[in-house]
Scaffold this active site. Structure first.
Site, short mmCIF file in Angstrom:
data_model
loop_
_atom_site.label_atom_id
_atom_site.label_comp_id
_atom_site.label_asym_id
_atom_site.label_seq_id
_atom_site.Cartn_x
_atom_site.Cartn_y
_atom_site.Cartn_z
N GLN A 171 41.61 1.34 -17.51
CA GLN A 171 42.35 2.39 -17.87
C GLN A 171 43.35 2.88 -16.99
O GLN A 171 44.29 3.72 -17.31
CB GLN A 171 41.62 3.37 -18.80
CG GLN A 171 40.59 2.80 -20.01
CD GLN A 171 39.90 4.03 -20.34
OE1 GLN A 171 38.67 3.71 -20.70
NE2 GLN A 171 40.40 5.19 -20.50
N ARG A 215 36.15 10.03 -24.43
CA ARG A 215 37.13 10.37 -25.42
C ARG A 215 37.22 12.19 -25.41
O ARG A 215 36.60 12.91 -26.41
CB ARG A 215 36.79 10.04 -26.53
CG ARG A 215 38.20 10.25 -27.59
CD ARG A 215 37.70 9.39 -28.81
NE ARG A 215 39.11 9.36 -29.73
CZ ARG A 215 39.35 8.79 -30.90
NH1 ARG A 215 38.45 7.88 -30.99
NH2 ARG A 215 40.40 8.67 -31.31
N CYS A 216 37.23 12.47 -23.99
CA CYS A 216 37.48 14.00 -23.99
C CYS A 216 37.92 14.11 -22.49
O CYS A 216 38.10 13.13 -21.63
CB CYS A 216 35.99 14.52 -24.02
SG CYS A 216 35.07 14.55 -22.42
N GLU A 267 41.64 13.16 -28.11
CA GLU A 267 40.19 13.42 -27.87
C GLU A 267 39.81 14.63 -28.81
O GLU A 267 38.69 15.04 -28.96
CB GLU A 267 39.94 13.70 -26.62
CG GLU A 267 39.82 12.00 -25.86
CD GLU A 267 40.54 12.18 -24.70
OE1 GLU A 267 40.93 13.24 -23.84
OE2 GLU A 267 40.42 11.12 -23.74
#
Ligand code: CDP
Length: 783
Positions: free
Chosen positions: A220, A367-368, A737
């Site tokens: 990523q 996802r935060c 997120e």
């Protein structure tokens, strides 16, 4: 009725360009890459959570036909590669030399001419272990009798990693002294896993002839990885090219550097051939970046009429065997100190301590934005419980304490400067859409009949878009991002970014920003990411930072090009540059909109017919260092019905109102919300990675680690309010997120709301029916 948007700029729900290849099965993932002479690598992993390595024998494995090499930590140590730095500045074993410290840890690697032989060879590697007691929770890690997990680190005498504080202890103590009521919640946000559909892997190709290292990998953050590789392996950075092709989901799991990448690269360097390594599902679940595992106690000080006075939080973090959390350097518990959430809390104090345990390392921002999920969960659960203790409706308690619209920009008690918000509006819309008053009436009637129904609310505030670079860095690399835009003579263009989509639709939305700013149709703009030789440096895509940072960079660079196009238009129209106006790709003289040149005309002229002295071309690059984070927010409401006999929870409705400022593509935003609500549902109800006393990982496959499928997933009703960010050039905030951050508390609050009148205040996630059943029995429900 809303006017139909006909263009593809900001606000248009155009279909995703990238789906043309994805829905045809024509994506190009790391597993699709095949290079001439490529070898295959498999990794031998420890069956023990904690054991000393007595000996490793590789002779039989090396003798297997087709095996080219078997790599051990000892061999890597000879090249200074047995250990590597983690993203939190700790060290992590690449292949174990002294001890194994978690089940699934990398011990040796076999490299062969085909993947099956590489796998078979692992069975012939003989490792003698001397098992040690395992520690599987951070409280046991603190006992005097606990074995020292990181005895590799000189001077280490315990399992403590860090102590970290935020806020003002004195002011918080004073607020508690004034309180009528103190409400306490102790809860565990359990270890879970991002579990992307595509596991991690790479193809490392180091050329003995040129020294060029090309590494195709599931990353990523390819640019940051390139720098880390240069530092770890001592390779010259200009000779390293990281290519992240299509990625099948990341969710934070593909941010860290994993041992497999390092071993495959070292093996390619030593063998002079490309080496491919692809994890299987269990390897991904058992050894790569886990998420959460925070034990939290929150205390909220209130007056009897529901005014919040102060918040005290004690956090005990289970970091696994190596401190490898992916987070900005200064913040040992990520951005957890956003824990005051959406509330105007005059005082707060957070104390965090991290411990080593015999579990896989990770602490990735699943996802935060670096632990905001745990923070949001704690405050939203605590506020809901406080409402029951005070006898005030949970919605009313929130309304009384929300930061008001006119208080923004708002400085929180732990130091954040919230950019903008309208929390009351988002909550009101959610309540209207769900029909809150009616549901409360239904709930009362059901209670009288002995039926259990609950309405859970969570009004979260997110913090996304890291940097500012002076405040936020990873391994010293400032968290900015970049965009390079080139418009070709025919008026078509290419946009190159330092970020990397893993399914979020960047190829579409970033082209839409260019359309908005330059008037070139988004379909004429090709978006490129993920190849470090061909994109400008950036810190990558995670923590919903792409739109706040690279999106801003795109807006800024497009505006730079627009200014140059104006000068060219003035030349073409024989006008004064100050008199040129721009509207949707048309450049005209003020007051004469019929006399215009198109942006495409200007692009052509940039290469063919320039004003005297002007540099040819229409291109530019921007490195954008955001002045602040953006603070998206929202209110989620969940309705559940519970079967008293079995403890089964049926999620009847989920209404989500999100505010991410200006939405580039509302359809993509809604897709992001759907995905995150689904992941939040899994975390709240079905997913758990746990360990037995010996440190065996339970939850290492999809039979045990239960991802929700379309069968279990509830239907989502999604809505939006729009409160632009005042400092973002487009007014946009991140969104990817928000639903994972906000929804777990809403789901659990719904279960607690159904049972609060019976005295239940907490059931730890995942809220499985057996836990609900047991909780009901514990308060005397026998039916
Ligand atoms: O960093 P990441 O791409 O995961 O998260 P994001 O910036 O929140 O963006 C997720 C997707 O939603 C991207 O395609 C964005 O461009 C899009 N988005 C949008 O259309 N409008 C916003 N205000 C925020 C995101």
């Amino acid at each position: 009725m809303a006017t139909e948007v006909v263009h593809g700029g900001i606000g248009a729900s155009v279909k995703r360009k990238e789906d043309a290849r994805f829905i045809r099965g024509k994506g190009n993932y790391v597993e699709d890459i095949a290079l001439p002479g490529m070898l295959y690598m498999s990794i031998l992993r420890s069956p023990y959570a904690h054991a000393r390595i007595v000996s490793i024998s590789t002779e039989d494995a090396t003798a297997l036909p087709g095996v080219v090499a078997v790599v051990t930590g000892e061999l890597l140590a000879a090249h200074g590669l047995a250990w590597m730095p983690t993203l939190s500045g700790d060290t992590q074993a690449v292949l174990a030399t002294d001890k194994v410290r978690f089940q699934g840890q990398e011990v040796a690697a076999a490299i062969a001419t085909d993947p099956h032989t590489a796998q078979d060879a692992l069975e012939l590697v003989q490792v003698e272990y001397d098992p040690l007691p395992a520690i599987v929770d951070p409280f046991a890690a603190q006992l005097q009798s606990a074995p020292i997990i990181r005895d590799d680190k000189e001077g280490t005498s315990d399992n403590h990693i860090y102590h970290w504080e935020a806020g003002d202890q004195g002011a918080t103590d004073d607020s508690f002294a004034k309180a009528d009521k103190v409400v306490t919640l102790t809860t565990h946000y359990p270890r879970c896993h991002p579990a992307p559909l595509e596991t991690c892997g790479c193809v490392a190709d180091v050329s003995p002839a040129t020294g060029q290292a090309t590494i195709y990998m599931t990353s990523q953050a390819p640019h940051a990885i390139r720098t880390v590789f240069a530092l770890v392996a001592g390779l010259p950075e200009q000779k390293i090219r990281i290519v992240s092709p299509d990625i099948g989901g990341g969710f934070g799991n593909k941010v860290p550097v994993y041992p497999g990448y390092v071993v495959a690269t070292a093996a390619s360097l030593l063998l002079g051939k490309p080496v491919k390594w692809i994890e299987d599902r269990t390897e991904n679940l058992i050894s790569t970046g886990f998420a959460r595992d925070y034990h939290m106690t929150g205390e909220l000080a209130l007056t009897n009429d529901g005014k919040m006075l102060g918040l005290r939080v004690k956090l005990t973090s289970d970091n696994g065997a190596f401190f490898a959390d992916a987070q900005p350097t200064k913040f040992k518990a990520g951005l957890f100190h956003i824990v005051t959430g959406s509330y105007d809390l005059p005082a707060a104090h957070v104390v965090a301590d991290g411990y080593y345990t015999n579990k896989a390392p990770g602490g990735v921002a699943y996802r935060c934005s670096f632990r905001v999920t745990e923070a949001s969960y704690l405050i939203e659960r605590l506020v809901q419980n406080a409402a029951y203790e005070l006898g005030i409706d949970p919605v009313e308690l929130r309304r009384r304490n929300f930061i008001r619209k006119d208080q923004f920009p708002y400085r929180s008690a732990t130091g954040w400067l919230y950019d903008s918000g309208d929390y009351h509006a988002a909550l009101d819309l959610a309540l209207e859409k769900i029909g809150y008053e009616e549901l409360r009436r239904e709930q009362m009637e059901k209670r009288e009949r002995g039926e259990l129904m609950g309405i859970g609310v969570a009004s979260f505030t997110e913090v996304v878009g890291a940097g500012h670079g002076a405040e936020y860095d990873i391994l010293g690399l400032r968290m900015f991002d970049s965009a390079e835009l080139r418009i070709h003579p025919t008026g078509k263009g290419i946009l190159k970014l330092g970020t990397k989509s893993q399914g979020q639709g960047h190829e579409t939305t970033f082209a839409q920003i260019v359309e908005e700013e330059l008037g070139i149709p988004f379909s004429d703009i090709e978006v490129k990411e993920g190849d470090t030789d061909n994109t400008p440096y950036g810190l990558g895509t995670y923590a919903s930072r792409s739109t706040p940072v690279a999106g801003a960079a795109t807006g800024v660079v497009a505006r730079k090009l627009r200014e140059k196009a104006k000068l060219i238009a003035a030349h073409l129209l024989e006008a004064n540059p100050e008199d040129i106006e721009f509207d949707h790709g048309k450049l005209f003289v003020k007051g004469s909109p019929d006399q215009f040149k198109t942006i495409q005309d200007c692009a052509f002229a940039a290469y063919t017919n320039l004003p005297e002295g002007m540099e040819p071309g229409l291109e530019g690059v921007t490195y954008y260092d955001p002045p602040n984070m953006t603070f998206p927010f929202g209110s989620y409401v969940v309705v559940v019905d519970i079967d008293k006999g079995t403890g089964e929870v049926h999620v009847r409705r989920v209404v989500a109102v999100d505010d991410c400022g200006v939405r580039i593509n509302p359809m993509i935003v809604e897709g992001q919300i759907h995905g995150g609500l689904c992941e939040g549902y899994g975390i709240a109800f079905t997913e758990l990675i746990t360990f037995d006393e010996a440190g065996n990982c339970i939850g290492s496959n999809f039979m045990e680690y239960l991802l929700p499928t379309s069968w279990e997933t509830p239907k989502f009703e999604v809505y939006a309010t729009v409160t632009p960010s005042p400092h973002h050039p487009l007014g946009a905030k991140g969104v990817g997120e928000s639903p994972t951050v906000g929804s777990p508390a809403a789901y659990v609050n719904a279960v607690i709301d159904a049972t609060a009148h019976l005295g239940i205040r907490n059931i730890d996630m995942p809220v499985t029916s057996d836990k609900v059943w047991a909780a009901l029995r514990s308060v005397g429900v026998t039916e």
